[in-house]
Design a protein around this motif. Structure first.
Motif, mmCIF file in Angstrom:
data_model
loop_
_atom_site.group_PDB
_atom_site.id
_atom_site.type_symbol
_atom_site.label_atom_id
_atom_site.label_comp_id
_atom_site.label_asym_id
_atom_site.label_seq_id
_atom_site.Cartn_x
_atom_site.Cartn_y
_atom_site.Cartn_z
ATOM 1 N N ALA A 256 -4.335 -2.472 -8.217
ATOM 2 C CA ALA A 256 -4.799 -3.378 -7.166
ATOM 3 C C ALA A 256 -5.799 -4.377 -7.749
ATOM 4 C CB ALA A 256 -5.440 -2.600 -6.027
ATOM 5 N N LYS B 180 0.810 -1.218 0.000
ATOM 6 C CA LYS B 180 0.000 0.000 0.000
ATOM 7 C C LYS B 180 0.846 1.272 0.000
ATOM 8 C CE LYS B 180 -3.632 0.313 2.611
ATOM 9 N NZ LYS B 180 -4.648 0.552 3.674
ATOM 10 N N ASP C 293 -8.326 4.767 -1.766
ATOM 11 C CA ASP C 293 -7.631 3.510 -1.504
ATOM 12 C C ASP C 293 -8.584 2.365 -1.862
ATOM 13 O OD1 ASP C 293 -6.308 1.280 -0.589
ATOM 14 O OD2 ASP C 293 -6.023 2.008 1.459
ATOM 15 N N LYS D 55 0.891 2.137 -9.663
ATOM 16 C CA LYS D 55 0.334 1.089 -8.807
ATOM 17 C C LYS D 55 -1.073 0.679 -9.248
ATOM 18 C CE LYS D 55 1.628 1.725 -4.645
ATOM 19 N NZ LYS D 55 1.718 2.342 -3.304
ATOM 20 N N GLN E 18 -8.480 -0.666 -1.203
ATOM 21 C CA GLN E 18 -8.662 -1.660 -0.143
ATOM 22 C C GLN E 18 -9.791 -1.271 0.801
ATOM 23 O OE1 GLN E 18 -5.147 -2.491 2.221
ATOM 24 N NE2 GLN E 18 -5.989 -4.429 2.926
ATOM 25 N N TRP F 40 -7.805 6.867 -7.377
ATOM 26 C CA TRP F 40 -7.858 5.601 -8.108
ATOM 27 C C TRP F 40 -9.083 5.574 -9.011
ATOM 28 C CZ3 TRP F 40 -4.502 1.241 -7.038
ATOM 29 C CH2 TRP F 40 -3.516 1.516 -6.079
ATOM 30 N N TYR G 226 -1.679 -5.132 -3.819
ATOM 31 C CA TYR G 226 -1.211 -4.052 -4.682
ATOM 32 C C TYR G 226 -0.076 -4.571 -5.558
ATOM 33 C CZ TYR G 226 -3.586 -1.103 -1.215
ATOM 34 O OH TYR G 226 -4.516 -0.543 -0.371
ATOM 35 N N GLN H 281 -4.096 3.479 -9.897
ATOM 36 C CA GLN H 281 -3.885 4.798 -9.320
ATOM 37 C C GLN H 281 -3.489 5.769 -10.425
ATOM 38 O OE1 GLN H 281 -0.684 5.336 -6.439
ATOM 39 N NE2 GLN H 281 -1.920 6.812 -5.299
#
Length: 264
Positions: free
Chosen positions: A195, A183, A236, A193, A238, A215, A256, A209
């Protein structure tokens, strides 16, 4: 006359028996339909049949959101022919994010440019996976992990998808390298990045991102968006709301990853 009637009765009995056998044979040879194509149910795994029952029960709009496609239902076209090109979204200068709540960025992230991805000629050439890898398919369709490399994932699990995506790297556009990350890691030069999340037994999904620190994602053939299931901007993946209902609850957060442009 009695002999004649007996023969006729025997023939009718045999005909009826043959019809019953034929009907039974057809009845056991049930077929199932996926995107206009028919498959023999007896040739599909129970896992695929369960997924197909769920998928066919979705509305057309929800079907558009789904990226996952069981390997048994894949197009007969060899996956080694799945080719992609670099996305050419306008690379405008975006200031580095100032909000401390946003995760670290490198400045090499793709710019959030929904106008480009949502064009009629592009919107059905990218799903969440293509969008996260910053590529477009050369033809319409949902890019599958392992498609470009010919090493297609075989199960809806983190390990299978991760392995397939890493194998795809050199075949994604002009070249990508995908590695595990965390993260709070800061991407390096030419890196950004992404995810991965999974809705158990239903679908996978990717987030990316952008250069502004937020994101965004692209659900199947739907438009690119930077908000979650509750309509909030994603800071984020998550912790954002990933429950879209009807089995599309991406409750499993897989991790990630860093995507590196290898030929820039």
């Amino acid at each position: 006359m009695k002999k004649f009637l007996s023969v006729i009765a025997t023939m009718l009995t045999l005909t009826l028996m043959m019809s019953t056998v034929a009907f039974a044979a057809n009845d056991t040879d049930d077929s199932v339909v996926y995107n206009g194509r028919s498959f023999k149910a007896t040739e599909l795994s129970q896992e695929t049949l369960d997924w197909l029952e769920w998928y066919n029960g979705l509305s057309d709009d929800l079907k558009e959101m789904v990226s996952h496609e069981p390997l048994e239902l894949a197009s007969p076209t060899p996956y080694t022919t799945t080719t992609t090109v670099d996305a050419t979204a306008l690379d405008i200068d975006i200031p580095m994010p100032l909000e401390t709540s946003l995760l670290p960025t490198s400045g090499y992230e793709p710019v959030y440019n929904p106008d480009y991805w949502n064009k009629d000629e592009n919107i059905r050439r990218a799903n969440c996976y293509a969008y996260a890898m910053d590529v477009l398919k050369t033809t319409e369709g949902k890019l599958q992990p392992g498609g470009p490399s010919g090493k297609r994932y075989t199960s809806l699990t983190k390990s299978a998808i991760e392995k397939a995506v890493k194998a795809d790297g050199p075949y994604l556009g002009s070249g990508r390298e995908i590695t595990n990350s965390s993260k709070n890691a800061t991407p390096g030069k030419n890196q950004y990045k992404v995810a991965l999340v999974i809705a158990p037994n239903s679908d996978y999904h990717w987030y990316v991102q952008n250069r502004d620190g937020y994101w965004s994602h692209k659900q199947g053939y739907l438009k690119v968006s930077n908000v979650d299931a509750s309509g909030k901007k994603i800071t984020d993946p998550q912790s954002c709301d990933r429950n879209y209902g009807s089995g599309l609850n991406y409750s499993t957060f897989c991790g990630y990853y860093l995507v590196k442009y290898t030929n820039r």
